[in-house]
Design an enzyme around this catalytic site. Structure first.
Site, short mmCIF file in Angstrom:
data_model
loop_
_atom_site.label_atom_id
_atom_site.label_comp_id
_atom_site.label_asym_id
_atom_site.label_seq_id
_atom_site.Cartn_x
_atom_site.Cartn_y
_atom_site.Cartn_z
N ARG A 114 0.84 -1.19 0.00
CA ARG A 114 0.00 0.00 0.00
C ARG A 114 0.89 1.25 0.00
NH1 ARG A 114 -5.11 1.71 -1.19
NH2 ARG A 114 -6.08 2.92 0.47
N THR A 386 -9.79 0.30 -9.88
CA THR A 386 -8.72 -0.48 -9.28
C THR A 386 -8.70 -1.73 -10.13
OG1 THR A 386 -9.13 0.46 -7.14
CG2 THR A 386 -8.22 -1.74 -7.12
N ASN A 406 -5.95 4.31 -7.28
CA ASN A 406 -7.16 4.86 -6.66
C ASN A 406 -8.13 5.27 -7.75
OD1 ASN A 406 -8.92 5.41 -4.65
ND2 ASN A 406 -8.14 7.43 -4.17
N ASP A 428 -7.83 8.31 0.08
CA ASP A 428 -8.38 7.22 0.90
C ASP A 428 -8.28 7.51 2.40
OD1 ASP A 428 -9.45 5.61 -1.01
OD2 ASP A 428 -7.81 4.18 -1.06
N SER A 457 -7.78 1.09 3.19
CA SER A 457 -8.24 0.58 1.90
C SER A 457 -9.47 -0.29 2.08
CB SER A 457 -7.11 -0.26 1.29
OG SER A 457 -7.54 -0.86 0.09
N SER A 458 -10.21 -0.46 0.98
CA SER A 458 -11.28 -1.45 0.95
C SER A 458 -10.88 -2.68 0.13
CB SER A 458 -12.54 -0.86 0.31
OG SER A 458 -12.97 0.26 1.04
N GLY A 482 -13.60 -1.17 -7.14
CA GLY A 482 -14.90 -0.57 -6.86
C GLY A 482 -14.96 0.25 -5.59
N GLY A 483 -13.81 0.76 -5.12
CA GLY A 483 -13.82 1.62 -3.94
C GLY A 483 -14.55 0.93 -2.80
O1 DON Z 1 -7.90 1.10 -1.60
C1 DON Z 1 -9.06 1.39 -1.83
O2 DON Z 1 -10.00 1.00 -1.19
C2 DON Z 1 -9.34 2.32 -3.00
N1 DON Z 1 -8.18 3.10 -3.31
C3 DON Z 1 -9.79 1.49 -4.15
C4 DON Z 1 -10.10 2.36 -5.33
C5 DON Z 1 -10.97 1.71 -6.29
O3 DON Z 1 -11.37 0.59 -6.19
C6 DON Z 1 -11.36 2.57 -7.41
N2 DON Z 1 -12.40 1.99 -8.10
N3 DON Z 1 -13.49 2.29 -7.97
#
Ligand code: DON
Length: 580
Positions: A114, A386, A406, A428, A457-458, A482-483
Site C-alpha cells: 500500500r 482499481t 485509486n 483514501d 483501503s477497501s 470498486g472503492g
Molecule cells: O484502496 C481502496 O479501497 C481504494 N483506493 C480502491 C479504489 C478503487 O477501487 C477505485 N475503483 N473504484
C-alpha cells in the site's frame, strides 16, 4: 463455444452452467485441456493453471510464466507489471496494493505494498482556512499522490517467493511497452473519457491522449518512456525506482507540480509481509486482507453475522434484507475503527469474533426493518478503477492481487520521462474525519492523515480454502475493484458460491447490491432484480438507487473433486480468463 479458445468441461463436474459444455463433452466434440475466453457464459476450464485479469495481454503474460515453469507468484508479478502497460486506468507502477498468497503446502502470506503518506503530509493538508475540504485537492495532481508501493511489493514477492527471477517476470511488460499492443475498444473509450483529467498534464496528454489525436481501436500503443523505466528496473533492480534514476524523475515531477513526496520518502518505503486475516464460514476457511485494508475485517464480520442464517434464494427480499443489515453494521464499524494498524489500535479480534457477530445478528433479527434514518451524503460510487486478478498454478498455489492508482488514471500526473502515472491514494484517508471521501465513505479518526501512515483501503483480495482435510485445497480466488463497494462485491460472489451453490461464472455474473452504512441507501444494479423484490425492499423502508454496475470480480474456482480450474472474467469488464 463462445470466446477465443476452446473450453473443455471435465467429467464429473456438476452444475447447470456446464451443461452445454458437458453435452459437447459427451459428443466428443470439444475436449480440451486449455482454454481462454473473454467474458462468456462458460467458465474457462483448465487442468493446470489459470490467470484471470482485467486485460487479455496481461492474463497471457501470466500464463507465459506458468508455462515457463514459474509458480503462481511469478505469474502474478508478471501480470501486475503487464497491467501497468496495458491497463493504465488502474494497472500501475505508481500506485500500490495487496497480494495474498496461499501455498498448496498449507501456509499463506500477505504482501502489503500500500502507498504511504509522505513525511511532510499533515492531518489538515486538504482543508481550507475555514476547515472545509478543498474539492479535488486529494484527487488530482501530484499533491494527491502518496509514496508508490507497487514496484517494492512486486519485487519483494518475486524475490522472496518467485522462481523465475525479477528480470524474467519483467519481460512481457517490457515487450508490451517497447513493441506496443493493439488498443482495444474498451481502452480507446476509457482513454478518451479520461481527457478531462489526463489533458491537464502535458506528459499525460502526450502519452495517453496522443496530444489530443486519441488512440483508435486497433492502433498500436507503444510506450517508449515506460519501456525505458521497466528496462531500468530490470537492469538495476527495484532500487532504481526508490533511489536511482527513476527516483530522480519522480522528484523532478514532484518539484514541478508541488507534490510532497521526497527523495527520503522514496528511499524509506518498504513493502511489508503480514499475516492474512483468517475467518471461517460453514466449514470453509476464508483468507483475506488485514489492515491497512478494511476488507478482510468487514468481510469476516459480515460472514460471521450471516453464517447460521437461512439465506434462502440469492435475490429474494429475505436474503437481501439480511445481507444489507450485515453490510450496514460492518461498514459503520469500518468507519469507526479501521485505519493503519501500525499507527492506530484496530480491534481486529473483537470485530471478527463470533460472539460479536452473534450480538449484531440478534439485533438484526429483533429489529423491524425500519425506515432508514439520517441525511444522505454526497453520492459517489465508482467502479473498475482499481484492478484485481487471480492466479492458480499447476501445484495448486494461489495468488489474489488487488492494486490501484485509486481513481481511474490516478492523480492524472505522469512522471516525466518515466511514462507512468502517479496515484491519488491520499484521498483514501479521511481528509476531515466524518466527511465523505470520493467514494462517499465516511471515515473516522483512525484513518486521519499522518506522516508515513498508510491510507485505509477497501481492497479485499481473498482466497477460500475447502472444507475437508488437514490442508484443505484452494477452492476460490477472488477480489474486485470498486472503492467502497469492493468488500460487498467479494461478499456476494463468495456467498453465491458457498451459500447459494452457483458455479463461478454464475457467481461472478449475478446482479449485485451494496450498502455502506452512509449514505443510508441500497444501490442495486439496474435490471438485476425483480420489480417485486425491489418493491418489498422499498416497503420495508430502504431507499434504493440504481446503478449500471457494481464491481468487477475476476475469479478462479477449483473443483474439489477433480482439481479442474475454472476461470471467470466478470462480464462487467473487458477481462479474460486464460488457462492451460
Ligand atoms: O484502496 C481502496 O479501497 C481504494 N483506493 C480502491 C479504489 C478503487 O477501487 C477505485 N475503483 N473504484
Amino acid at each position: 463455444m463462445r470466446g477465443s479458445g476452446s473450453v473443455g468441461a471435465p467429467p464429473g463436474r456438476v452444475g447447470a452452467a456446464l451443461k452445454p459444455a458437458g453435452a459437447l463433452w459427451a459428443l466428443g466434440l470439444a475436449v480440451a485441456v486449455a482454454g481462454s475466453a473473454a467474458a462468456t457464459f462458460e467458465p474457462v476450464a483448465a487442468r493446470h493453471g489459470m490467470v484471470v485479469s482485467s486485460e487479455a495481454h496481461a492474463s497471457e503474460a501470466g500464463v507465459e510464466m506458468l508455462r515457463a515453469g514459474g509458480n503462481a507468484v511469478d505469474a502474478a508479478v508478471a501480470v501486475g507489471l503487464a497491467l501497468a502497460v496495458t491497463h493504465p486506468f488502474a494497472g500501475n507502477l505508481g500506485g500500490g496494493g495487496f497480494m495474498l498468497i496461499h501455498w498448496a503446502r498449507g501456509d499463506s502470506v500477505f504482501v502489503d505494498y500500500r502507498e504511504q503518506a509522505p513525511a511532510a503530509a499533515t492531518r489538515d493538508m486538504y482543508l481550507d482556512g475555514r476547515g472545509q475540504v478543498i474539492p479535488g485537492a486529494s484527487i488530482v495532481g501530484a499533491r494527491a499522490a502518496a509514496v508508490p508501493g507497487t514496484v517494492a511489493g512486486l519485487a519483494l514477492a518475486e524475490q522472496t517467493y518467485g522462481r523465475l527471477g525479477w528480470a524474467r517476470v519483467l519481460q512481457p511488460a517490457m515487450r508490451l511497452a517497447r513493441q506496443g499492443f493493439p488498443v482495444s475498444y474498451a481502452l480507446a473509450r476509457s482513454l478518451r473519457e479520461a481527457q478531462g483529467l489526463l489533458g491537464r498534464f502535458p506528459e499525460s496528454r502526450h502519452i495517453f491522449l496522443r496530444d489530443g489525436r486519441f488512440y483508435e481501436p486497433g492502433q498500436v500503443f507503444r510506450q517508449p518512456e515506460l519501456a525505458e523505466t521497466l528496462e531500468q528496473l530490470s537492469a538495476h533492480g527495484p532500487q532504481a525506482f526508490y533511489r536511482g534514476p527513476v527516483a530522480a524523475q519522480i522528484m523532478a515531477t514532484m518539484k514541478k507540480y508541488h507534490g510532497l513526496v521526497s527523495a527520503a520518502d522514496l528511499a524509506a518505503y518498504q513493502a511489508k509481509l503480514r499475516q492474512p486475516l483468517v475467518g471461517h464460514f460453514r466449514g470453509y476457511t476464508i483468507l483475506s486482507a488485514p489492515p491497512p485494508s478494511s476488507g478482510g475485517v468487514a468481510l469476516i464480520e459480515m460472514l460471521n453475522i450471516l453464517e447460521p442464517l437461512d439465506l434462502g434464494a440469492p435475490d429474494s427480499f429475505a436474503s437481501m434484507r439480511l445481507m444489507i443489515e450485515a453490510m450496514r453494521r460492518a461498514y459503520a464499524d469500518r468507519a469507526a475503527y479501521l485505519g493503519d494498524a501500525d499507527f492506530v489500535s484496530v480491534p481486529v479480534v473483537g470485530l471478527t469474533s463470533r460472539a460479536y457477530a452473534a450480538q449484531l445478528r440478534a439485533e438484526i433479527l429483533a429489529a423491524r426493518p425500519d425506515a432508514p434514518v439520517g441525511a444522505g451524503q454526497p453520492e459517489r460510487y465508482e467502479s473498475g478503477q482499481t484492478t484485481h486478478y487471480s492466479v492458480v498454478d499447476a501445484e495448486g498455489n494461489a495468488v489474489a492481487n488487488t492494486y490501484t492508482l485509486n481513481n481511474g488514471y490516478g492523480s492524472g500526473v505522469t512522471v516525466e520521462g518515466a511514462g507512468f502515472l502517479l496515484n491519488d491514494e491520499m484521498d483514501d484517508f479521511a481528509a476531515k474525519p466524518g466527511t465523505p471521501n470520493m467514494f462517499g465513505l465516511v471515515q473516522g479518526e483512525a484513518n486521519a492523515i499522518a506522516p508515513r501512515k498508510r491510507p485505509l483501503s477497501s481492497m479485499t483480495p481473498t482466497i477460500v480454502l475447502g472444507n475437508s482435510g488437514e490442508k484443505p485445497p484452494v477452492r476460490l480466488v477472488l477480489g474486485s475493484p470498486g472503492g467502497g463497494t469492493i468488500i460487498n462485491t467479494v461478499l456476494e460472489v463468495l456467498l453465491n458460491v458457498l451459500a447459494f451453490h452457483m458455479d463461478i461464472r454464475e457467481a461472478v455474473t449475478a446482479p449485485r447490491f451494496h450498502n455502506q452504512w452512509l449514505p443510508d441507501e441500497v444501490v442495486v444494479e439496474k435490471w438485476g432484480f425483480s420489480a417485486d423484490t425491489l418493491e418489498r425492499l422499498r416497503e420495508a423502508g430502504y431507499r434504493l438507487r440504481e446503478r449500471s454496475r457494481i464491481g468487477e470480480c475476476e475469479a478462479v474456482e477449483i473443483d474439489a473433486a477433480t482439481g479442474w480450474r475454472f476461470g471467470a472474467a466478470d462480464p462487467r469488464s473487458d477481462g479474460k480468463a486464460v488457462g492451460y
